[in-house]
Motif scaffolding. Structure first.
Motif, short mmCIF file in Angstrom:
data_model
loop_
_atom_site.label_atom_id
_atom_site.label_comp_id
_atom_site.label_asym_id
_atom_site.label_seq_id
_atom_site.Cartn_x
_atom_site.Cartn_y
_atom_site.Cartn_z
N HIS A 49 0.82 -0.98 -0.29
CA HIS A 49 0.00 -0.18 -0.23
C HIS A 49 0.45 1.31 -0.29
O HIS A 49 1.55 1.05 0.83
CB HIS A 49 -1.00 0.46 1.44
CG HIS A 49 -2.06 0.71 1.55
ND1 HIS A 49 -2.19 1.70 2.68
CD2 HIS A 49 -2.42 1.71 0.40
CE1 HIS A 49 -3.31 2.72 2.22
NE2 HIS A 49 -3.26 2.78 1.17
N GLU A 52 1.62 7.45 -2.95
CA GLU A 52 2.24 9.40 -3.56
C GLU A 52 0.96 10.65 -3.98
O GLU A 52 0.91 10.29 -4.15
CB GLU A 52 2.61 8.49 -4.65
CG GLU A 52 3.71 9.75 -5.62
CD GLU A 52 4.03 9.30 -7.31
OE1 GLU A 52 5.30 9.36 -7.11
OE2 GLU A 52 2.71 9.12 -7.69
N THR A 55 -2.35 10.24 -3.68
CA THR A 55 -2.71 9.31 -3.90
C THR A 55 -1.89 8.20 -4.18
O THR A 55 -1.23 7.72 -3.33
CB THR A 55 -2.61 9.02 -5.92
OG1 THR A 55 -3.16 10.91 -5.87
CG2 THR A 55 -3.85 8.85 -6.33
N GLU A 56 -3.57 6.98 -3.33
CA GLU A 56 -3.04 5.49 -2.66
C GLU A 56 -2.75 4.60 -3.90
O GLU A 56 -3.56 4.75 -4.87
CB GLU A 56 -4.82 5.33 -2.23
CG GLU A 56 -4.26 6.53 -1.01
CD GLU A 56 -5.65 5.79 0.31
OE1 GLU A 56 -5.48 4.65 0.52
OE2 GLU A 56 -6.56 6.24 0.91
N TYR A 57 -2.58 3.81 -3.80
CA TYR A 57 -2.16 3.02 -4.60
C TYR A 57 -1.65 1.63 -4.21
O TYR A 57 -0.85 1.44 -2.94
CB TYR A 57 -0.94 3.20 -5.66
CG TYR A 57 -0.88 4.05 -7.00
CD1 TYR A 57 -1.15 4.08 -8.18
CD2 TYR A 57 -0.23 5.33 -5.87
CE1 TYR A 57 -1.46 5.33 -8.82
CE2 TYR A 57 0.02 6.73 -6.83
CZ TYR A 57 -0.87 6.71 -7.79
OH TYR A 57 -1.17 7.59 -8.98
N ARG A 58 -3.24 0.53 -4.47
CA ARG A 58 -2.35 -1.19 -3.42
C ARG A 58 -1.76 -1.63 -4.43
O ARG A 58 -2.96 -2.21 -6.42
CB ARG A 58 -3.83 -1.18 -3.32
CG ARG A 58 -4.16 -0.82 -1.70
CD ARG A 58 -5.19 -1.66 -1.11
NE ARG A 58 -5.96 -0.77 -0.14
CZ ARG A 58 -5.55 -1.30 0.67
NH1 ARG A 58 -3.85 -2.13 0.97
NH2 ARG A 58 -5.55 -0.34 2.30
N VAL A 59 -0.25 -2.37 -4.96
CA VAL A 59 0.00 -2.94 -5.26
C VAL A 59 0.47 -3.92 -4.88
O VAL A 59 0.67 -4.38 -4.35
CB VAL A 59 1.75 -2.42 -6.01
CG1 VAL A 59 2.54 -2.80 -6.99
CG2 VAL A 59 1.65 -0.82 -5.89
N SER A 63 1.45 -7.19 -10.61
CA SER A 63 1.55 -5.25 -10.64
C SER A 63 3.06 -4.56 -11.02
O SER A 63 3.86 -4.91 -9.72
CB SER A 63 0.29 -4.88 -9.68
OG SER A 63 -0.91 -5.54 -9.89
N LEU A 65 4.42 -0.61 -10.66
CA LEU A 65 3.89 0.93 -9.66
C LEU A 65 5.87 2.09 -10.12
O LEU A 65 6.44 1.35 -9.64
CB LEU A 65 3.80 1.16 -7.82
CG LEU A 65 3.27 2.79 -7.39
CD1 LEU A 65 2.55 3.86 -8.65
CD2 LEU A 65 3.08 2.68 -6.70
N HIS A 73 6.21 10.06 -1.20
CA HIS A 73 5.90 8.95 -1.19
C HIS A 73 5.96 8.34 0.15
O HIS A 73 7.16 8.31 0.86
CB HIS A 73 5.87 8.12 -1.98
CG HIS A 73 7.47 7.85 -2.54
ND1 HIS A 73 7.95 6.71 -1.80
CD2 HIS A 73 8.31 8.51 -3.35
CE1 HIS A 73 9.15 6.59 -2.49
NE2 HIS A 73 9.54 7.49 -3.11
N LYS A 127 1.34 4.68 -15.36
CA LYS A 127 2.07 4.89 -13.17
C LYS A 127 2.20 3.81 -12.73
O LYS A 127 2.80 3.51 -12.36
CB LYS A 127 1.25 5.61 -12.79
CG LYS A 127 1.02 6.13 -11.54
CD LYS A 127 2.20 7.11 -11.49
CE LYS A 127 2.49 6.91 -10.01
NZ LYS A 127 3.56 8.02 -9.09
N TYR A 128 0.90 2.72 -13.24
CA TYR A 128 0.80 1.86 -12.59
C TYR A 128 -0.42 0.66 -13.27
O TYR A 128 -0.96 1.28 -14.14
CB TYR A 128 -0.39 2.07 -11.26
CG TYR A 128 -1.13 1.33 -10.83
CD1 TYR A 128 -0.54 0.39 -9.47
CD2 TYR A 128 -2.19 0.64 -11.31
CE1 TYR A 128 -0.78 -1.47 -9.15
CE2 TYR A 128 -2.51 -0.13 -10.30
CZ TYR A 128 -2.93 -1.32 -9.44
OH TYR A 128 -3.08 -2.63 -8.66
#
Length: 290
Positions: A49, A52, A55-59, A63, A65, A73, A127-128
């Protein structure tokens, strides 16, 4: 999108890379702002998790990032137990901080000729995303880690070249996804239509009737996604045919001009020079004189 210049003059310069594993789920992504360093993360197992700039990203498994340099970040939740991942820290090549208005690389099928301006474009990585072949990417990352740990005198150059290839492989997956969108399907249909008539210029009405769509809309769509007008693309295909004819000694400039339907050799030469940068006679003398 993660803007990074991946052209012939610009390679990602690797600073550090490695493989990490959190068996118990007791760690989380570090809180930091890296001034000159981009970060690439690829998750092999589990979940990371990352936040940045809000903005949240769950990789998750398979996957990746990209985290941009000079942007804050930090970690949200702790890693899932058993999470493992690869990371690459890299710099931009010197001189690649360019104007945001610089032309974006266009990946739609072109003629076989590669023009100089192609190498003056930027390639914006997604980006992801999730890769199509995670095992293949993992194998390449393992090879990178081995190379990083090897005291070879050319290690920095080899790492940059291999990382360049890794990132372009990721971009290829992105292209595959984009090609399934409706607008990209239409552009690819237009390209197929134009390539099926390489010796003639189809009229706007013929193209519109074939696709059953408004030609003005098609022109706008084509220009947006390929970076070229329909007329320019048609000229490139015709000049590509001219080059093939020069290679096979199918005639002189006047004869080939006539075969390809140009009104006169002077107009043919003007179009040829606009596309290739040189006149037909210069092109022949530089490339096919034996």
């Amino acid at each position: 999108m993660h803007t990074i210049h991946l052209t012939s003059y610009s390679l990602p310069l690797v600073r550090e890379l490695g493989f990490m594993h959190d068996e118990k789920g007791i760690f989380r992504h570090p809180d930091r702002k890296m001034k000159n360093i981009h970060v690439f993360v690829f998750v092999v197992k589990g979940s990371i998790h990352v936040i940045e700039d809000g903005t949240e990203y769950r990789v998750t498994k398979g996957s990746y990032l990209f985290l941009r340099k000079n942007v804050s970040h930090w970690g949200g939740d702790f890693y899932d137990p058993g999470t493992s991942w690869f990371y690459v820290h890299f710099y931009d090549a010197p001189g690649t901080d360019r104007n945001e208005a610089e032309t974006e690389f266009k990946y739609f099928p072109n003629s076989s000729l590669i023009y100089e301006e192609t190498y003056e474009t930027k390639l914006s990585l997604p980006k992801y995303g999730k890769v199509l072949s995670p095992d293949f990417l993992m194998t390449k990352l393992k090879t990178l880690v081995t190379l990083y740990e090897t005291p070879h005198p050319l290690r920095p150059i080899q790492l940059s070249l291999s990382t360049y290839q890794l990132f372009t492989d990721i971009y290829s997956d992105y292209i595959e996804e984009q090609n399934n969108t409706k607008k990209h399907v239409v552009v690819n249909q237009m390209i197929k239509i134009l390539k099926n008539a390489p010796n003639e210029k189809l009229t706007g009405e013929e193209i519109a009737d074939t696709l059953g769509m408004n030609y003005a809309y098609l022109c706008t769509l084509f220009k947006k996604h390929t970076g070229k007008s329909v007329k320019r693309y048609q000229n490139e295909l015709i000049i590509e045919k001219a080059v093939e004819m020069f290679k096979s000694n199918a005639g002189n400039v006047s004869e080939i001009s006539d075969t390809l339907g140009f009104s006169n050799p002077f107009y043919f030469s003007r179009v040829f020079k606009k596309i290739t940068g040189v006149s037909p006679t210069t092109f022949i003398s530089e490339n096919y004189k034996y």
